[in-house]
Design a protein around this motif. Structure first.
Motif, PDB file in Angstrom:
ATOM      1  N   LEU A 125       0.874  -1.164   0.000  1.00  0.00           N
ATOM      2  CA  LEU A 125       0.000   0.000   0.000  1.00  0.00           C
ATOM      3  C   LEU A 125       0.912   1.216   0.000  1.00  0.00           C
ATOM      4  O   LEU A 125       1.583   1.513   0.987  1.00  0.00           O
ATOM      5  N   SER A 126       0.973   1.852  -1.150  1.00  0.00           N
ATOM      6  CA  SER A 126       1.894   2.960  -1.373  1.00  0.00           C
ATOM      7  C   SER A 126       1.116   4.271  -1.383  1.00  0.00           C
ATOM      8  O   SER A 126       0.208   4.450  -2.188  1.00  0.00           O
ATOM      9  N   GLY A 127       1.475   5.151  -0.468  1.00  0.00           N
ATOM     10  CA  GLY A 127       0.739   6.407  -0.357  1.00  0.00           C
ATOM     11  C   GLY A 127       1.625   7.620  -0.468  1.00  0.00           C
ATOM     12  O   GLY A 127       2.857   7.522  -0.514  1.00  0.00           O
ATOM     13  N   ARG A 128       0.948   8.768  -0.498  1.00  0.00           N
ATOM     14  CA  ARG A 128       1.706  10.019  -0.533  1.00  0.00           C
ATOM     15  C   ARG A 128       0.888  11.144   0.076  1.00  0.00           C
ATOM     16  O   ARG A 128      -0.341  11.131   0.053  1.00  0.00           O
ATOM     17  N   VAL A 129       1.628  12.084   0.626  1.00  0.00           N
ATOM     18  CA  VAL A 129       1.046  13.320   1.121  1.00  0.00           C
ATOM     19  C   VAL A 129       1.880  14.464   0.556  1.00  0.00           C
ATOM     20  O   VAL A 129       3.074  14.321   0.325  1.00  0.00           O
ATOM     21  N   TYR A 130       1.218  15.565   0.336  1.00  0.00           N
ATOM     22  CA  TYR A 130       1.867  16.711  -0.288  1.00  0.00           C
ATOM     23  C   TYR A 130       2.279  17.716   0.783  1.00  0.00           C
ATOM     24  O   TYR A 130       1.432  18.208   1.535  1.00  0.00           O
ATOM     25  N   ILE A 131       3.568  18.014   0.829  1.00  0.00           N
ATOM     26  CA  ILE A 131       4.074  19.000   1.776  1.00  0.00           C
ATOM     27  C   ILE A 131       4.268  20.349   1.076  1.00  0.00           C
ATOM     28  O   ILE A 131       3.662  21.338   1.457  1.00  0.00           O
ATOM     29  N   SER A 132       5.096  20.371   0.023  1.00  0.00           N
ATOM     30  CA  SER A 132       5.350  21.642  -0.662  1.00  0.00           C
ATOM     31  C   SER A 132       6.187  21.432  -1.916  1.00  0.00           C
ATOM     32  O   SER A 132       7.069  20.585  -1.941  1.00  0.00           O
ATOM     33  N   SER A 133       5.884  22.229  -2.916  1.00  0.00           N
ATOM     34  CA  SER A 133       6.752  22.298  -4.100  1.00  0.00           C
ATOM     35  C   SER A 133       7.495  23.623  -4.118  1.00  0.00           C
ATOM     36  O   SER A 133       8.035  24.022  -5.145  1.00  0.00           O
ATOM     37  N   GLY A 134       7.472  24.325  -2.992  1.00  0.00           N
ATOM     38  CA  GLY A 134       8.129  25.614  -2.888  1.00  0.00           C
ATOM     39  C   GLY A 134       7.165  26.768  -2.682  1.00  0.00           C
ATOM     40  O   GLY A 134       7.579  27.878  -2.362  1.00  0.00           O
ATOM     41  N   GLU A 135       5.854  26.505  -2.849  1.00  0.00           N
ATOM     42  CA  GLU A 135       4.882  27.578  -2.635  1.00  0.00           C
ATOM     43  C   GLU A 135       4.717  27.904  -1.152  1.00  0.00           C
ATOM     44  O   GLU A 135       4.291  28.993  -0.795  1.00  0.00           O
ATOM     45  N   PHE A 136       5.044  26.925  -0.284  1.00  0.00           N
ATOM     46  CA  PHE A 136       5.041  27.159   1.155  1.00  0.00           C
ATOM     47  C   PHE A 136       6.489  27.346   1.592  1.00  0.00           C
ATOM     48  O   PHE A 136       7.380  26.624   1.123  1.00  0.00           O
ATOM     49  N   ASP A 137       6.747  28.302   2.493  1.00  0.00           N
ATOM     50  CA  ASP A 137       8.123  28.497   2.950  1.00  0.00           C
ATOM     51  C   ASP A 137       8.557  27.312   3.820  1.00  0.00           C
ATOM     52  O   ASP A 137       7.758  26.432   4.144  1.00  0.00           O
ATOM     53  N   GLN A 138       9.810  27.291   4.179  1.00  0.00           N
ATOM     54  CA  GLN A 138      10.375  26.149   4.889  1.00  0.00           C
ATOM     55  C   GLN A 138       9.709  25.939   6.254  1.00  0.00           C
ATOM     56  O   GLN A 138       9.425  24.801   6.640  1.00  0.00           O
ATOM     57  N   GLN A 139       9.423  27.013   6.965  1.00  0.00           N
ATOM     58  CA  GLN A 139       8.799  26.889   8.286  1.00  0.00           C
ATOM     59  C   GLN A 139       7.392  26.318   8.186  1.00  0.00           C
ATOM     60  O   GLN A 139       7.009  25.423   8.938  1.00  0.00           O
ATOM     61  N   TYR A 140       6.609  26.823   7.225  1.00  0.00           N
ATOM     62  CA  TYR A 140       5.249  26.314   7.063  1.00  0.00           C
ATOM     63  C   TYR A 140       5.275  24.866   6.558  1.00  0.00           C
ATOM     64  O   TYR A 140       4.447  24.053   6.964  1.00  0.00           O
ATOM     65  N   SER A 141       6.251  24.552   5.727  1.00  0.00           N
ATOM     66  CA  SER A 141       6.406  23.171   5.262  1.00  0.00           C
ATOM     67  C   SER A 141       6.725  22.240   6.430  1.00  0.00           C
ATOM     68  O   SER A 141       6.231  21.109   6.486  1.00  0.00           O
TER      69      SER A 141
END
Length: 157
Positions: free
Chosen positions: A73-89
């Motif tokens: 069972l292979s899953g994924r969640v999206y953190i950031s592609s750069g639209e969120f700054d490092q702290q928010y990521s």
């Protein structure tokens, strides 16, 4: 971690998927409401992109894939592609880590009939990929097996 409450979970099947098929490429889209705490699980041969909030991107996606002689069972969640700054990521990463056990428990319990027909999948590994432009949050993490998450729902509060 929040306790799984089955009454807060709504499940829908995207045709031609049913409670019993397919196994290959069976996909899960889990979203939620912050306001009500409800969880929404779509199960099908494709992800339920209409259910995803493109601004929040707080869904959990997963699918069954054959890998090296077994299903994973292979899953994924999206953190950031750069639209969120490092702290928010970092905050997003920590929230996902905290809530993923609940999300996976909802996925497994929402598809209980499926496991009654494919019980060997209960011991398959679950891996979740955290997608991020920031290397420290771009990770592949093992989350146990469906059996672990099925059992977690049965534990007393």
């Amino acid at each position: 971690m929040s306790k799984f409450n089955p009454s807060k979970l709504s499940v829908k099947y995207l045709p031609p998927a049913t409670e019993f098929r397919p196994v290959d490429s069976r996909k899960y889209t889990l979203t939620h409401s912050d306001a009500t705490g409800e969880l929404f699980l779509a199960i099908g041969g494709c992800y339920d992109f209409k259910a995803i909030n493109p601004k929040m991107r707080d869904e959990v996606l997963a699918e069954w894939i054959p890998q090296m002689g077994q299903y994973v069972l292979s899953g994924r969640v999206y953190i950031s592609s750069g639209e969120f700054d490092q702290q928010y990521s970092k905050i997003r990463f920590l929230i996902f880590q905290k809530e993923l056990d609940l999300a996976l428990t909802a996925m497994v319990n929402g598809d209980r009939s499926f496991y009654s027909n494919y019980p060997w999948l209960l011991d398959s590994p679950i891996f979740i990929y955290f997608e991020s432009a920031y290397p420290e949050f771009s990770k592949l993490i093992y989350y146990g097996t469906p059996r672990k998450h099925l059992t977690a729902a049965l534990l007393p509060v």
